[in-house]
Design an enzyme around this catalytic site. Structure first.
Site, short mmCIF file in Angstrom:
data_model
loop_
_atom_site.label_atom_id
_atom_site.label_comp_id
_atom_site.label_asym_id
_atom_site.label_seq_id
_atom_site.Cartn_x
_atom_site.Cartn_y
_atom_site.Cartn_z
N TYR A 1 0.75 -1.31 -0.06
CA TYR A 1 0.01 0.08 0.04
C TYR A 1 0.85 1.54 0.09
O TYR A 1 0.32 2.35 -0.25
CB TYR A 1 -0.89 0.00 1.28
CG TYR A 1 -2.26 -0.55 1.05
CD1 TYR A 1 -2.59 -1.37 -0.16
CD2 TYR A 1 -3.32 -0.80 1.95
CE1 TYR A 1 -3.86 -1.92 -0.41
CE2 TYR A 1 -4.41 -1.29 1.87
CZ TYR A 1 -4.64 -1.83 0.54
OH TYR A 1 -5.88 -2.57 0.52
N LYS B 1 6.96 -13.65 5.12
CA LYS B 1 7.70 -14.55 4.09
C LYS B 1 9.05 -14.11 4.14
O LYS B 1 10.02 -13.47 3.29
CB LYS B 1 7.15 -13.86 2.82
CG LYS B 1 7.71 -14.73 1.51
CD LYS B 1 7.18 -15.99 1.54
CE LYS B 1 7.91 -16.81 0.47
NZ LYS B 1 8.01 -18.40 0.35
N ASP C 1 3.60 -18.99 2.78
CA ASP C 1 3.00 -20.08 1.60
C ASP C 1 2.63 -21.38 2.75
O ASP C 1 1.68 -22.13 2.36
CB ASP C 1 4.23 -20.46 0.98
CG ASP C 1 5.47 -20.59 1.39
OD1 ASP C 1 6.02 -21.62 1.51
OD2 ASP C 1 6.06 -19.81 1.97
N ASP D 1 -4.03 -9.83 2.52
CA ASP D 1 -4.95 -9.81 1.51
C ASP D 1 -5.12 -11.24 0.95
O ASP D 1 -6.29 -11.66 0.84
CB ASP D 1 -4.33 -8.96 0.17
CG ASP D 1 -5.16 -8.39 -0.90
OD1 ASP D 1 -6.18 -8.62 -0.49
OD2 ASP D 1 -4.76 -8.16 -1.92
#
Ligand code: NAP
Length: 429
Positions: free
Chosen positions: A154, A226, A292, A316
């Protein structure tokens, strides 16, 4: 804007929101099907408050404008007056808005979140009995996602392939950061993206998640990141979040990082014993999962996730994947919150579904449940509980809108307004 005469402003004091019995709540109806679902939502929220407080409390609605309705009336997609009302009256609710094509506004929703610095995107994910689901045990899904709402992509900077700026940026990189530049595989035909993630931004999000876990007696907080690949943004988010849990809250939380440290020093048995002692003593477990793997495990081991705190892009993906597990977009609510100023905007998470507009057909669940979150934000839990109970009962009766009806055998199809009526009837009984 018509300011309701008998209403009062919500204010903020040292301890949090100061909510009068007749708070003025600005709302935006929304475009397309927003008009249908708002009509049902307003009636259901009023009925819940009336059933819970018998006239002692009342929501004083104040209509504000954005999207197509604002464009038609005021030649502006997002009038300053609307943002000012949201700022002044603090807590607001909105239906979905059309994203203007062209004209420099990426998304009205994102603009509102940024203008009010609503840094938590809160998405509860819970299953209502009977709702069609693609997974075997949707009842195991009861999670609350805290998605960081102001940084990462963002606040990202992007450079388009072939543009002069991009070439200039890449030359600066070659000159000043040659080792990083050497990793760019095809520099002459690359687009480039930067994503900032800060200590301040990460910790204010984490503080909201930890406070929520404590106040609502939750079992665990999982950091989704991540960090194995993006060490200084995603990995740093994980570290800063752990720092806060370990240093800002006494013995209230026990982290996997503490477990790791003890294991290194004293062995696994000692680490397990330390963790058991902390959890038995009432501490909430803070752990982490690579994004993941988390996306697999929310499917295969839903019960081991509770509160989730994560960066913007991961959040998201996770929010939408989880919404699908419990019945999809028609009943996924959301809130955007700044806990420091008390500003909050609650909203349906789906779009305007224009092909169904004004047909009194779509599921109003997403906006009604966003209203339920708003009532909890105000501390009006008795009214919020009534909505959850009514929703459980009406769906268990298999009276549902078209989206669920097409997936449920033997269900009765009702209109958007009829679904609202059924909820109201339940609450009045
Ligand atoms: P959408 O409006 O979310 O609709 C996509 C599909 O989702 C619909 O065709 C429908 O599926 C299902 N759906 C949406 N709302 C539903 C409801 N209340 N009940 C049951 N099913 C529902 O997405 P879109 O068509 O891509 O976007 C339309 C406009 O909305 C765009 O201008 C977009 O920018 C905007 N938008 C706004 C927001 C927001 O304001 N928060 C969010 C996303 C998009 P079926 O046809 O399969 O029944």
């Amino acid at each position: 804007m018509q300011i309701p005469e008998q209403g009062e402003k919500i204010t903020m004091n040292g301890a949090g929101l100061n909510v009068p019995d007749r708070p003025i709540i600005p709302f935006i109806r929304g475009d397309g099907t927003g008009r249908d679902i708002w009509r049902a939502t307003e009636r259901v929220l009023d009925a819940a408050v009336s059933a819970a407080y018998a006239g002692k409390r009342q929501l004083m609605w104040m209509e504000t404008y954005a999207g197509e309705a604002a464009w038609e009336k005021f030649d502006s997609w997002l009038p300053d007056e609307t943002i000012e009302a949201f700022r002044e009256y603090r807590v607001a609710i909105k239906g979905p808005l059309t994203t203007p094509v062209g004209g420099g506004i990426r998304s009205l929703n994102v603009a509102i979140r940024q203008m009010l610095d609503l840094y938590v995107c809160l998405r509860p994910v819970r299953w209502f009995e009977g709702v069609p689901s693609p997974v075997r045990d949707p009842g195991a899904v009861d999670m609350v996602i805290f998605r960081e709402n102001t940084e990462d992509i963002y606040a990202g900077a992007e450079f388009e392939e072939g543009e002069e700026d991009t070439q200039r940026f890449l030359s600066l990189m070659r000159e000043h950061f040659p080792e990083r530049y050497a990793k760019v595989r095809f520099p002459d035909s690359s687009g480039v993206g930067l994503k900032p993630v800060s200590r301040e931004g990460s910790q204010r999000l984490m503080r909201a998640a930890l406070d929520y876990a404590l106040a609502q007696n939750r079992r665990s907080v999982t950091l989704v990141h991540k960090g194995n690949i993006m060490k200084y943004t995603e990995g740093a988010f994980r570290n800063w979040a752990y720092d806060l849990a370990e240093n800002g809250y006494g013995e209230s939380f026990y982290t996997w990082r503490q477990w790791d440290r003890t294991k290194k020093k004293h062995g696994e048995q000692a680490a397990n014993a330390e963790q058991k002692k902390a959890i038995d003593g009432g501490a909430i477990l803070v752990k982490d999962a690579i994004a993941d793997i988390a996306l697999q495990q929310v499917l295969t081991r839903a019960h081991s996730f509770d509160v989730i705190a994560t960066t913007n892009l991961n959040g998201d993906y996770l929010s939408d994947a989880l919404a699908a597990q419990v019945g999809g977009i028609g009943i996924a609510p959301g809130g955007n919150i700044n806990g420091d100023t008390g500003h909050a905007v609650f909203e349906a998470t789906h779009g305007t579904a224009p092909k169904y507009a004004d047909k009194d057909m779509v599921n109003p669940g997403s906006l009604i449940l966003s209203g339920e979150m708003m009532l909890r934000h105000l501390g009006w839990n008795e009214a919020a509980d009534r909505i959850i109970n009514a929703m459980n009962a009406v769906i268990a009766d298999r009276t549902v809108t078209y989206d669920f009806h097409r997936l449920m055998e033997g269900a009765t199809k009702v209109k958007c307004s009829e679904f609202g009526n059924l909820l109201i009837a339940r609450m009045q009984n």
